[in-house]
Design a protein around this motif. Structure first.
Motif, PDB file in Angstrom:
ATOM      1  N   UNK A  82       0.833  -1.206   0.000  1.00 19.76           N
ATOM      2  CA  UNK A  82       0.000   0.000   0.000  1.00 19.76           C
ATOM      3  C   UNK A  82       0.866   1.253   0.000  1.00 19.76           C
ATOM      4  N   UNK A  83       0.218   2.407   0.045  1.00 20.85           N
ATOM      5  CA  UNK A  83       0.940   3.676  -0.062  1.00 20.85           C
ATOM      6  C   UNK A  83       1.857   3.942   1.124  1.00 20.85           C
ATOM      7  N   UNK A  84       1.618   3.249   2.236  1.00 19.16           N
ATOM      8  CA  UNK A  84       2.480   3.409   3.414  1.00 19.16           C
ATOM      9  C   UNK A  84       3.636   2.429   3.416  1.00 19.16           C
ATOM     10  N   UNK A  85       3.713   1.593   2.384  1.00 14.59           N
ATOM     11  CA  UNK A  85       4.801   0.636   2.299  1.00 14.59           C
ATOM     12  C   UNK A  85       4.544  -0.668   3.015  1.00 14.59           C
ATOM     13  N   UNK A  86       3.286  -0.930   3.418  1.00 10.34           N
ATOM     14  CA  UNK A  86       2.957  -2.168   4.109  1.00 10.34           C
ATOM     15  C   UNK A  86       2.548  -3.246   3.103  1.00 10.34           C
ATOM     16  N   UNK A  87       3.027  -4.465   3.355  1.00 14.71           N
ATOM     17  CA  UNK A  87       2.769  -5.601   2.465  1.00 14.71           C
ATOM     18  C   UNK A  87       1.468  -6.291   2.853  1.00 14.71           C
ATOM     19  N   UNK A  88       0.669  -6.654   1.855  1.00 12.08           N
ATOM     20  CA  UNK A  88      -0.613  -7.311   2.098  1.00 12.08           C
ATOM     21  C   UNK A  88      -0.814  -8.443   1.100  1.00 12.08           C
ATOM     22  N   UNK A  89      -1.721  -9.355   1.461  1.00  7.96           N
ATOM     23  CA  UNK A  89      -2.192 -10.391   0.543  1.00  7.96           C
ATOM     24  C   UNK A  89      -3.715 -10.371   0.547  1.00  7.96           C
TER      25      UNK A  89
END
Length: 218
Positions: free
Chosen positions: A168-175
């Motif tokens: 995301x725009x904050x640099x957090x990784x997601x699935x």
């Protein structure tokens, strides 16, 4: 009289203290609700929103919908980098008979054999198709159903299983995981993969009779 007056004032003070405590609790609850709503708004402001569509088109120009085009778009907040998208296709074959409800989940190879990522952060992220994939599926579905007789019925359906890995725009990784157009949990995603046969079938070569015979082995 002084004793009763003292008792009366103590009761009044107790009631006032109770009312103050209740009001404080209500205020805290309302503040927590407001904070939760604010957090939801903030999360929505930085979160992508994935839209998945499957559209059937007449590729050959013969007035028959023969090709299914799969598209994933982001209609939410921008991603930080282009996502990694994995698309799996399964044919779910079911047998219904008296006292029998069985199913076989068949992994399908090359159904969306042509994938075109856009490398965008917003809007269309990828599309996938293969010529005549939909008409081949319809032929297979009808072949499976043709084995129905008496009170024994066979049905086929198609499952698109999607995994999207993104930042995301904050640099957090997601699935994120989807079955067709619906968001699912990682547990459901893994269960579908686990329940499927080990060996995939090419969608252009899969044989209905061979799949029907597999019901004799389960």
């Amino acid at each position: 009289v002084g004793y009763y007056t003292k008792q009366f004032y103590e009761v009044i003070i107790g009631i006032a203290t109770l009312i103050t405590s209740i009001a404080t609790i209500c205020l805290m609850v309302n503040q927590n609700k407001l904070q939760e709503e604010a957090n939801k708004i903030n999360t929505a402001a930085i979160s992508p929103c994935f839209h998945i569509s499957q559209v059937r088109i007449d590729h050959d120009g013969n007035s028959v919908q023969d090709t299914e085009v799969f598209t994933i778009s982001n209609i939410g907040a921008n991603l930080k980098t282009p996502p990694d998208i994995e698309i799996r296709v399964y044919y779910n074959i079911k047998k219904h008979a008296p006292n029998v409800n069985a199913s076989i989940l068949v992994p399908i190879d090359m159904y969306y054999g042509i994938q075109i990522p856009t490398n965008k952060l917003y809007g269309e992220l990828t599309s996938a198709y293969f010529l005549n994939n939909w008409s081949k599926y319809i032929d297979f579905e009808q072949a499976i159903h043709s084995y129905s007789k008496g009170n024994i019925f066979y049905f086929a359906s198609k499952i698109d299983l999607i995994k999207i890995e993104y930042i995301d725009t904050l640099g957090k990784f997601h699935k994120a995981y989807y079955q067709n157009n619906s968001l699912i949990s990682e547990e459901v995603y893994n269960k579908i993969k686990h329940d499927a046969l080990d060996i995939p079938y090419d969608f252009t070569k899969i044989d209905a009779n061979e799949i029907i015979e597999l019901f004799d082995t389960i």
